[in-house]
Design an enzyme around this catalytic site. Structure first.
Site, mmCIF file in Angstrom:
data_model
loop_
_atom_site.group_PDB
_atom_site.id
_atom_site.type_symbol
_atom_site.label_atom_id
_atom_site.label_comp_id
_atom_site.label_asym_id
_atom_site.label_seq_id
_atom_site.Cartn_x
_atom_site.Cartn_y
_atom_site.Cartn_z
ATOM 1 N N LYS A 164 -10.579 -0.979 10.434
ATOM 2 C CA LYS A 164 -10.802 -2.154 9.571
ATOM 3 C C LYS A 164 -11.145 -3.388 10.395
ATOM 4 C CE LYS A 164 -7.399 -0.407 6.281
ATOM 5 N NZ LYS A 164 -8.054 -0.025 5.033
ATOM 6 N N GLN A 192 -4.808 -5.382 6.959
ATOM 7 C CA GLN A 192 -5.864 -6.255 6.437
ATOM 8 C C GLN A 192 -5.945 -7.581 7.185
ATOM 9 O OE1 GLN A 192 -8.141 -5.391 4.398
ATOM 10 N NE2 GLN A 192 -7.282 -3.517 3.560
ATOM 11 N N HIS A 220 0.863 -1.181 0.000
ATOM 12 C CA HIS A 220 0.000 0.000 0.000
ATOM 13 C C HIS A 220 0.904 1.237 0.000
ATOM 14 C CE1 HIS A 220 -2.849 2.903 1.804
ATOM 15 N NE2 HIS A 220 -3.820 2.089 1.442
ATOM 16 N N CYS A 233 -4.584 2.389 -3.721
ATOM 17 C CA CYS A 233 -3.292 2.843 -3.161
ATOM 18 C C CYS A 233 -2.178 1.853 -3.491
ATOM 19 C CB CYS A 233 -3.394 3.082 -1.655
ATOM 20 S SG CYS A 233 -4.459 4.453 -1.231
ATOM 21 N N ASP A 291 2.866 -4.834 7.915
ATOM 22 C CA ASP A 291 1.638 -4.062 7.750
ATOM 23 C C ASP A 291 0.475 -5.043 7.905
ATOM 24 O OD1 ASP A 291 -0.662 -2.904 6.814
ATOM 25 O OD2 ASP A 291 0.227 -2.054 5.001
HETATM 26 N N1 PMP Z 1 -1.972 -0.947 4.434
HETATM 27 C C1 PMP Z 1 -2.957 -1.675 3.913
HETATM 28 C C2 PMP Z 1 -2.656 -3.066 3.436
HETATM 29 C C3 PMP Z 1 -4.232 -1.139 3.808
HETATM 30 O O1 PMP Z 1 -5.211 -1.865 3.280
HETATM 31 C C4 PMP Z 1 -4.481 0.174 4.271
HETATM 32 C C5 PMP Z 1 -5.853 0.813 4.153
HETATM 33 N N2 PMP Z 1 -6.429 0.665 2.899
HETATM 34 C C6 PMP Z 1 -3.425 0.886 4.827
HETATM 35 C C7 PMP Z 1 -2.186 0.296 4.893
HETATM 36 C C8 PMP Z 1 -3.601 2.285 5.345
HETATM 37 O O2 PMP Z 1 -4.436 2.280 6.461
HETATM 38 P P1 PMP Z 1 -4.936 3.644 7.102
HETATM 39 O O3 PMP Z 1 -5.442 4.476 5.963
HETATM 40 O O4 PMP Z 1 -6.021 3.213 8.045
HETATM 41 O O5 PMP Z 1 -3.782 4.268 7.793
#
Ligand code: PMP
Length: 443
Positions: A260, A237, A157, A401, A234
Site C-alpha cells: 500500500k 493505511q 479491518h 473487510c 494498524d
Molecule cells: N488493515 C487495514 C486498515 C487495511 O486497509 C488492510 C488492507 N486492506 C489490512 C489491515 C490488511 O492488509 P494486508 O491484506 O496487506 O495484510
C-alpha cells in the site's frame, strides 16, 4: 456517456503543492519539502497508469487496496535479481553477502522511516495481517490470561479483529470495541468506561480503510499506557501517506503492508518495542531463527531474526527499501497535503451527485484521509463499481473487510474511491461524471 471520457492519464490537471519544512514531521522529508513537488512528473514515473482499460483511459482510484509502483521500485527489483540474488545470512560468498547487505539495509531504512530506536525493532512480515497474527500468537499467550480484556474498535479491518477472536476463544479472553459515531469517528467519550485496568492490549487502526477516519494515535496510546495496556497500531493505511514516528506516537507495536506504499506485495513489517520483542517467544520454527539445535534442545536468535524463520522475502524487502527511499524523497507531509487536497475536492464534487451519500467523517482537516466511501440509493455497491469499471474507473465496492460495522449501519457495503499522490483533480472530475451517468442509469 462520452462526457465521462475527457481526462487523459498524464493530461489531467495536476494539483501542485508547495510544502514548507515546518509542515514536515521528519527530517528526511523536510530536506526535500523545501522544493515544490511536480506531481505530474511524479505520476509519469508510474508506468502502469499510462494505459487504457475497457477502451478508456485508466483512472486508478483503488490505492487503499493496493498502490501502484514507481519505476524506481520496479528497477530495484530487477537490479536485485539481475545482480545480487542469493540467499541471505548463511552464505560465505560474494552474492550472499550482497543479498544480506541489501536485506539488512532495507531493515535499517524501514527503522529510520518509522522513527524506531534501532533496526532490531523491525521484523519483516508478509504484511499487516501477518504482523497482527504474529503478535497475537507470541505476545498474546505469553502475556494474556482468561478474563483479560483486549480492546479493539468497531472500525477495525478483519485482520485486526479475527486474530483476536481466535485468541479469545483459545485463552478465554474478553473483547471490547470502542464504538464508532454516526459521523464515522471513534466515540472517545466512551473510552474511560472501556479502557479499564482489565485491558491488557488496545489494538486499533490509525486510518480506517472504509471510512477514511484518521484516529488520534498518540492520545489513544497515552490513555492505554495510563492503565498499563500495551498498544498495537494498524498502520496499513497510514505509513505511506503521512509522517509516522513510533516513538512520538508512543505505541508498543505497529504493523503495515508494503504493497500500500509503493512496495511489492508479500512484504511488510512489524515494529515492536525492543523490551517487548525480547521477551516474546518465537512463532514459526525453522532455519535462520536459531542459534543452535541438537536433537534435544534448541536456542533462538535475538529479535528480529527470532521471528523470521526460513528464507525471507529478500527481493520484497529490497523493494520496500526502495519504496521508503522514494516516499522520503517526495516527503510524507507533502503526500498527505496532496491527499487532503484531492479528498476535499472529491467530497465537494460528490455532494452534487444526486442520490449519493458520503459515509465517514465530514469534510475538513486532519480527521479525513485520502479516501471517500459513498452509497448511491438504487445501486448496490457492487453494481455501481462494476458500472464504473466500464468507463475505465477502478473503484472498490463491498464491505472492505469491515463487515461488523457495515452490519451495524445496515449497509450492504460502500463504493470507495481512494487517492494517492499520482491521482489528479481531473480524475476526480471523471469519476464524478461517471457517477452522474450511473445515477441516470440506475434510477
Ligand atoms: N488493515 C487495514 C486498515 C487495511 O486497509 C488492510 C488492507 N486492506 C489490512 C489491515 C490488511 O492488509 P494486508 O491484506 O496487506 O495484510
Amino acid at each position: 456517456m462520452n462526457n465521462a471520457d475527457g481526462a487523459k492519464a498524464g493530461g489531467a490537471e495536476s494539483p501542485t503543492n508547495t510544502v514548507d519544512s515546518a509542515n514536515s514531521a521528519n527530517s528526511a522529508s523536510s530536506a526535500n519539502s523545501l522544493n515544490t513537488v511536480d506531481w505530474a512528473a511524479v505520476r509519469a514515473e508510474f508506468p502502469i497508469l499510462d494505459q487504457e482499460v475497457q477502451g478508456r483511459r485508466l483512472v486508478y482510484l483503488d490505492s487503499a487496496a493496493s498502490s501502484q509502483k514507481p519505476r524506481a521500485v520496479i528497477d530495484a527489483l530487477v537490479r536485485y535479481y539481475e545482480h545480487d540474488n542469493a540467499n541471505v545470512h548463511r552464505g560465505l560468498h560474494e552474492l550472499s553477502t550482497r543479498a544480506t547487505t541489501a536485506y539488512e539495509g532495507a531493515r535499517e531504512k524501514v527503522a529510520r522511516y518509522l522513527g524506531a530506536a534501532s533496526a532490531e525493532e523491525v521484523v519483516f512480515t508478509r504484511g499487516t495481517t501477518e504482523g497482527v497474527n504474529l503478535v497475537a500468537n507470541t505476545w498474546g499467550p505469553a502475556n494474556l490470561r482468561a478474563g483479560d480484556v483486549v480492546l479493539l474498535t468497531e472500525m477495525e479491518h478483519h485482520s485486526n479483529l479475527v486474530p483476536w477472536m481466535l485468541l479469545a476463544e483459545r485463552l478465554g479472553l474478553r473483547l471490547r470495541h470502542v464504538p464508532v459515531t454516526d459521523e464515522g469517528l471513534l466515540d472517545l467519550a466512551k473510552l474511560p468506561e472501556l479502557l479499564t485496568p482489565e485491558v491488557k492490549l488496545f489494538a486499533f487502526t490509525h486510518i480506517s480503510n472504509s471510512l477514511g477516519t484518521v484516529n488520534p494515535v498518540a492520545q489513544l496510546c497515552a490513555a492505554a499506557r495510563a492503565v498499563g495496556a500495551v498498544t498495537l497500531v494498524d498502520a496499513a493505511q497510514s505509513v505511506g501517506h503521512l509522517p509516522v514516528n513510533v516513538q512520538e506516537l508512543g505505541c508498543d507495536f505497529l504493523v503495515f503492508s508494503g504493497h500500500k506504499m509503493c512496495a511489492p506485495t508479500g512484504i511488510g513489517a512489524l515494529y515492536g518495542r525492543r523490551a517487548l520483542l525480547e521477551a516474546m517467544p518465537p512463532w514459526h520454527g525453522g532455519g535462520e531463527m536459531i542459534n543452535s539445535v541438537t536433537f534435544e534442545k534448541v536456542t533462538f536468535k535475538a529479535p528480529p531474526h527470532r521471528f523470521e524463520a526460513g528464507t525471507p522475502n529478500i527481493a520484497g524487502a529490497v523493494g520496500l527499501g526502495a519504496a521508503v527511499d522514494y516516499l522520503e524523497k517526495l516527503g510524507r507531509a507533502a503526500i498527505f497535503a496532496h491527499d487532503q487536497q484531492l479528498v476535499g475536492y472529491a467530497m465537494e464534487r460528490l455532494a452534487g451527485v444526486p442520490g449519493l451519500r458520503i459515509i465517514g467523517p465530514p469534510r475538513g482537516g486532519a480527521q479525513r484521509a485520502g479516501l471517500v466511501s459513498f452509497v448511491m440509493e438504487a445501486a448496490h455497491p457492487h453494481d455501481l463499481t462494476t458500472f464504473a469499471d466500464r468507463y475505465g474507473l477502478a473503484l472498490r465496492g463491498g464491505h472492505h473487510c469491515n463487515q461488523p460495522l457495515m452490519r451495524k449501519w445496515r449497509l450492504p457495503g460502500t463504493t470507495r474511491a481512494s487517492f494517492y499522490f499520482y491521482n489528479t483533480t481531473g480524475e476526480v472530475d471523471r469519476m464524478v461524471e461517471v457517477l452522474h451517468e450511473a445515477h441516470r442509469f440506475f434510477r
